[in-house]
Motif scaffolding. Structure first.
Motif, short mmCIF file in Angstrom:
data_model
loop_
_atom_site.label_atom_id
_atom_site.label_comp_id
_atom_site.label_asym_id
_atom_site.label_seq_id
_atom_site.Cartn_x
_atom_site.Cartn_y
_atom_site.Cartn_z
N MET A 1 76.13 76.33 -68.30
CA MET A 1 76.24 75.20 -69.23
C MET A 1 76.81 75.64 -70.57
N ILE B 1 71.71 77.59 -67.42
CA ILE B 1 71.89 77.59 -68.87
C ILE B 1 73.09 78.44 -69.26
N TYR C 1 63.90 64.78 -69.77
CA TYR C 1 64.19 64.88 -71.21
C TYR C 1 62.88 64.96 -71.99
N SER D 1 67.82 77.46 -76.53
CA SER D 1 68.51 77.11 -75.28
C SER D 1 68.12 75.72 -74.81
N MET D 2 66.83 75.40 -74.89
CA MET D 2 66.39 74.08 -74.43
C MET D 2 66.80 72.98 -75.41
N VAL E 1 70.18 72.10 -74.30
CA VAL E 1 70.14 71.18 -73.15
C VAL E 1 70.02 69.74 -73.64
N LEU F 1 75.69 66.55 -70.33
CA LEU F 1 74.75 66.98 -69.29
C LEU F 1 74.02 65.74 -68.77
N PRO G 1 62.01 71.33 -65.44
CA PRO G 1 62.78 72.14 -66.39
C PRO G 1 62.11 73.47 -66.71
#
Length: 582
Positions: free
Chosen positions: A234, A231, A375, A443-444, A447, A456, A276
């Motif tokens: 990214m 993370i 996802y 943060s997620m 993503v 991503l 995840p």
């Protein structure tokens, strides 16, 4: 002349490493010396740019590196009281919350600021000591890397890149150390050496080393690992000249990634299981759903200590899993409509929890199906963290485990059980960290935003086949789809296996029989007061170890609040007690 003789005969202590743990050890040492009316020579060795922070909390790191513990939980970094030592006064220093004037009500979202914010606090706290002691001949800070330690004539000789020094005792608080590269990374290293167009970053940190590729166009970057460091990588690579994140819903942290111009950047993370990270609950109110009672924590501690502190042999970790399953079962039943509806009894729930703790492939309707798309899993866990959909049992297990961790760490450190059981307990705690050390919701959401922006790529997330070619790393998934990356970043943090650490200091300590591992897969064996246990038939070495390298003797070594915990206080008291005995 009298003072010089006093200095010559004074006991000398070296503290090697001045991160948060070294800082608190120094404070506790000064406090214990003051209470005992003792003065010693103190040498602090640290090679970083900002003493007090270590590398993790370095105050010069970018704002894109966020802390991973709620700012609310940093209440554990308490005020330092005033200390009078050697005719000098070290003024009190505020707690973290008072220093940054932290204020938050229980329904406000938890905050996770940049790690450099805590770094600024830690560095200022250290500087306040150094300023107070700057006139003392008996306190010296040395900005140098320690290369070797030798035991000579009952003294410890410290060799640095700038010279040498002798002392009577050493405290090692050096944090994360590099280890021998895995076979896979070695092969990659050799491959890159013969292909100049390819780039391999063997470590993710310092994150600013990635600046050279941050604004490259038409580039595929592979990321080995799908955890917290991924993370950081990214976020650093995508907050750039081409785009940035924007939160479009302040209640859910739903985020989009907007592109100011085209970059054609692809980030391709992958890991062995492809699972995840799981975000922490939104706020204190939601988090309170998972809080064990004081009575439950006291009973949990007693049940662990009944085994860990006795000499009775055990070949299972039931002493840990059974009492925590009982707590989790009660919590899940109390969730009522906030959990998935079921008609199970407490004992039936406990059985399911135990099955999952013993087998991470265990399936049940109350547990998130890991066969769902990555996802979808992330979306589901975000909504559970927000409290907007019923919570799965595995999410509940992870959050209750987080609340139990401080008790577990205290009750199980310096355990008397055999080393294989210690390894199993640590392995289960490590497995829990996907949940218990999970990132903030935002943060997620980032993503997901990067997946939506086609930056991503999650198609190769689960253990892809990897072929090395002249063009780079060609990843192939189970559907035979392929993608080739010209850059690879390793974001997997080495575990502290003492026998695999390759820094000169640790290798020499091992070679000289001054330290030994508690287990072939774990860290240095130490006593309850943190002094190393030397191999049989070898003289005891006056070396103490606090932190990551003592993993196995202690557990919970990676948590910032553990740096300000009772183990450090115990070492300081033990050191002064040894002084009084001599």
């Amino acid at each position: 002349m009298v003072f010089l003789l006093f200095l010559i005969h004074m006991k000398q202590l070296a503290i090697i490493g001045m991160g948060p743990r070294g800082l608190y050890a120094l404070e506790q040492l000064l406090n214990a010396l003051s209470n005992a009316n003792k003065i010693i020579g103190i040498y602090v060795f640290d090679a970083t740019r900002s003493p007090g922070t270590g590398n993790v909390w370095d105050k010069s790191q970018p704002d894109s590196n966020w802390i991973n513990i709620t700012e609310r939980a940093l209440v554990g970094i308490e005020r330092r009281p005033k200390i009078k030592y050697s005719n000098q006064t070290i003024e009190s220093f505020p707690s973290y919350h008072d220093w940054c004037q932290f204020s938050q009500n229980s329904d406000e979202p938890d905050t996770f600021p940049a790690r450099n914010k805590l770094g600024n606090y830690l560095n200022a706290r250290y500087k306040s000591i150094e300023i107070a002691l700057k006139e003392l001949e008996t306190y010296k800070f040395k900005k140098a890397e320690v290369k070797n330690i030798n035991l000579k004539n009952e003294k410890l000789e410290i060799i640095t890149n700038k010279g040498s020094l002798q002392c009577d005792d050493i405290l090692l608080t050096i944090g994360h150390q590099s280890t021998t590269l895995s076979d896979q990374l070695q092969k990659w290293q050799w491959h890159v050496a013969s292909h100049n167009s390819l780039t391999l970053f063997e470590n993710a940190y310092p994150i600013t080393q990635l600046k050279s590729i941050r604004n490259n166009t038409n580039i595929n970057i592979g990321i080995r690992g799908f955890g917290l460091a991924m993370i950081d990588v990214m976020r650093y690579l995508t907050i750039n000249d081409f785009g940035n994140f924007k939160v479009i819903n302040n209640d859910t942290f739903e985020t989009i990634y907007y592109k100011s111009k085209s970059q054609d950047l692809k980030l391709i993370p992958f890991s062995l299981d492809g699972l995840p990270l799981v975000p922490k609950p939104l706020n204190e109110s939601t988090d309170s759903w998972y809080q064990p009672t004081k009575e439950e924590l006291d009973s949990f501690k007693s049940e662990i200590e009944a085994v860990s502190h006795q000499t009775t042999e055990t070949d299972t970790i039931d002493f840990l899993t059974h009492p925590i399953a009982k707590i989790i079962s009660r919590v899940y039943l109390d969730l009522k409509s906030n959990g998935i509806l079921h008609d199970l009894s407490s004992s039936e729930l406990e059985a399911i929890i135990l099955n999952w703790l013993n087998d991470d492939h265990y399936n049940h309707p109350l547990i998130q199906d890991s066969n769902n798309s990555t996802y979808q899993l992330i979306q589901n866990y975000i909504e559970m963290a927000l409290g907007t959909i019923p919570v799965s049992l595995d999410y509940c297990i992870g959050q209750v485990w987080r609340h139990c961790q401080p008790t577990l760490y205290k009750a199980f450190s310096h355990s008397n059980v055999n080393n294989d059981i210690i390894e199993k307990v640590i392995a289960l705690d490590e497995r829990s960290k996907r949940y218990s050390y999970g990132p903030p919701i935002e943060s997620m959401q980032q993503v997901l935003a990067l997946v939506d922006a086609d930056i991503l790529i999650l198609d190769f997330i689960t253990d892809p086949d990897i072929e090395l070619t002249a063009e780079g790393w060609t990843l192939k998934n189970s559907n035979n789809k392929t993608i080739t990356c010209s850059v690879m970043i390793n974001s997997v943090l080495d575990s502290p296996k003492l026998l695999e650490v390759n820094t000169p200091l640790i290798k020499d300590l091992l070679q000289n029989d001054l330290i030994q591992p508690i287990h072939s897969k774990l860290g240095i064996e130490t006593t309850a007061d943190s002094y190393v246990i030397t191999p049989e038939a070898k003289d005891d070495a006056p070396i103490a170890v606090l932190g990551r390298l003592a993993k196995g003797s202690v557990i919970g070594v990676d948590a910032i609040l553990e740096c300000f915990g009772p183990r450090i206080e115990d070492w300081a008291k033990a050191y002064v007690k040894r002084l009084n005995a001599n």
